[in-house]
Design an enzyme around this catalytic site. Sequence first.
Site, PDB file in Angstrom:
ATOM      1  N   ARG A 108       0.062  -4.543   4.907  1.00 39.09           N
ATOM      2  CA  ARG A 108       0.033  -4.785   6.356  1.00 39.09           C
ATOM      3  C   ARG A 108      -1.425  -5.053   6.710  1.00 39.09           C
ATOM      4  NH1 ARG A 108       2.816  -1.762  11.417  1.00 39.09           N
ATOM      5  NH2 ARG A 108       4.513  -2.954  10.497  1.00 39.09           N
ATOM      6  N   HIS A 135       6.306 -11.395  10.467  1.00 34.43           N
ATOM      7  CA  HIS A 135       6.836 -10.059  10.136  1.00 34.43           C
ATOM      8  C   HIS A 135       8.216 -10.257   9.487  1.00 34.43           C
ATOM      9  CE1 HIS A 135       7.102  -5.859  10.089  1.00 34.43           C
ATOM     10  NE2 HIS A 135       7.159  -5.553  11.365  1.00 34.43           N
ATOM     11  N   GLN A 138      10.905  -7.358   9.061  1.00 27.15           N
ATOM     12  CA  GLN A 138      11.559  -6.930  10.298  1.00 27.15           C
ATOM     13  C   GLN A 138      12.681  -7.893  10.674  1.00 27.15           C
ATOM     14  OE1 GLN A 138      10.805  -4.016  12.347  1.00 27.15           O
ATOM     15  NE2 GLN A 138      12.869  -4.650  12.922  1.00 27.15           N
ATOM     16  N   ASP A 224       9.461  -7.802  22.345  1.00 26.72           N
ATOM     17  CA  ASP A 224       8.469  -6.964  21.652  1.00 26.72           C
ATOM     18  C   ASP A 224       7.466  -6.488  22.701  1.00 26.72           C
ATOM     19  OD1 ASP A 224       7.005  -5.708  19.668  1.00 26.72           O
ATOM     20  OD2 ASP A 224       6.526  -7.535  18.564  1.00 26.72           O
ATOM     21  N   CYS A 264      11.892  -4.501  17.765  1.00 27.68           N
ATOM     22  CA  CYS A 264      11.415  -4.021  16.462  1.00 27.68           C
ATOM     23  C   CYS A 264      10.775  -2.634  16.554  1.00 27.68           C
ATOM     24  CB  CYS A 264      10.475  -5.034  15.830  1.00 27.68           C
ATOM     25  SG  CYS A 264       8.992  -5.366  16.796  1.00 27.68           S
ATOM     26  N   ARG A 292      15.557  -1.408   8.125  1.00 30.43           N
ATOM     27  CA  ARG A 292      14.329  -1.740   7.373  1.00 30.43           C
ATOM     28  C   ARG A 292      14.425  -1.138   5.972  1.00 30.43           C
ATOM     29  NH1 ARG A 292       9.528  -2.877  10.063  1.00 30.43           N
ATOM     30  NH2 ARG A 292       8.719  -3.213   7.966  1.00 30.43           N
TER      31      ARG A 292
HETATM   32  N1   CP Z   1       8.534  -2.475  13.616  1.00 28.38           N
HETATM   33  C1   CP Z   1       7.517  -2.038  12.852  1.00 28.38           C
HETATM   34  O1   CP Z   1       6.980  -2.769  12.009  1.00 28.38           O
HETATM   35  O2   CP Z   1       7.214  -0.718  13.046  1.00 28.38           O
HETATM   36  P1   CP Z   1       5.896   0.012  12.543  1.00 28.38           P
HETATM   37  O3   CP Z   1       4.729  -0.642  13.228  1.00 28.38           O
HETATM   38  O4   CP Z   1       6.083   1.454  12.958  1.00 28.38           O
HETATM   39  O5   CP Z   1       5.810  -0.130  11.056  1.00 28.38           O
END
Ligand code: CP
Length: 308
Positions: A108, A135, A138, A224, A264, A292
Amino acid sequence: MASNLAVRHYLQFTDFSADEYAYLLERSAFLKAKFKRYETWHPLHDRTLAMIFEKNSTRTRLSFEAGIHQLGGHAVFLNTKDTQLGRGEPVEDAAQVISRMTDIIMIRTFGQDIIERFAAHSRVPVINGLTNEYHPCQVLADIFTYVEHRDSIKGKTVAWVGDANNMAYTWIQAAEILDFKVHFSAPSTYQLDQKMLSPNAKKHLTIFENPIDACRGADLVTTDVWTSMGYEAENQIRLKAFKGWMVNDDLMTVANSGALFMHCLPAHRGEEVSASVIDGPQSVVWDEAENRLHVQKALMEFLLCGKL
Ligand code: CP
């Protein structure tokens, strides 16, 4: 132990074909059923997942760490600020080293260019756990959730209400591969960057000026956060621009009957979504979050073992 398969990465939704997604969705359901029955399944016995985080996370960290453990392997968590990467070690060098000691890597980070550079120097599969641009894990979980609750997403309409962020661009990529439509709506100063869209994107994408028009006839409404969690105070301009873009009952009413709501997470109730929607009967956000785990187990298994 490195895989015998040719190394494949999952850096964008476009990295897999429609057929491969059909397999992954089926496999996610298979692995989810095993998980619910407490059945042991260890195809990744003794394999190591490196999880490299430059940004905060709850769902991504937990789902990858629990997922590799449930597949028989284990995870090593690296926060870049505690590593030499955080002190300027070149991404390419870190990729060479980390990929010699582990079997699969999840990152990430901020820029897609960083993960692309890392993957180019990695001996093992690299998975995008979120960049500023995409992403994919997700959206894979979201599509699996749609399939679980309804049926195939092919031919359906997904309404996006919010800015042109990594989720929006990934939904647009997914629409092209899995043959569904995206209705995109954002305030005028938060529109899509045309350079981020493929030449064929327009076949599946319609841009609306008004969120209510985007939601009309949608099968799935999704949004989002307007400001990243923890950065609200610095983003008063965004909060002002997005006023009127909350997914509320008015927007859900014009969607198809049976439309689902997804987010998400994490969410700001009373900003991008009303409590009545996110906590209401059309919302599937908790299944979406749980999924997930299941889709990423299928993804890690596929990248290391191929189709089983
Ligand atoms: N939706 C998502 O990626 O959550 P986090 O930021 O908690 O990993």
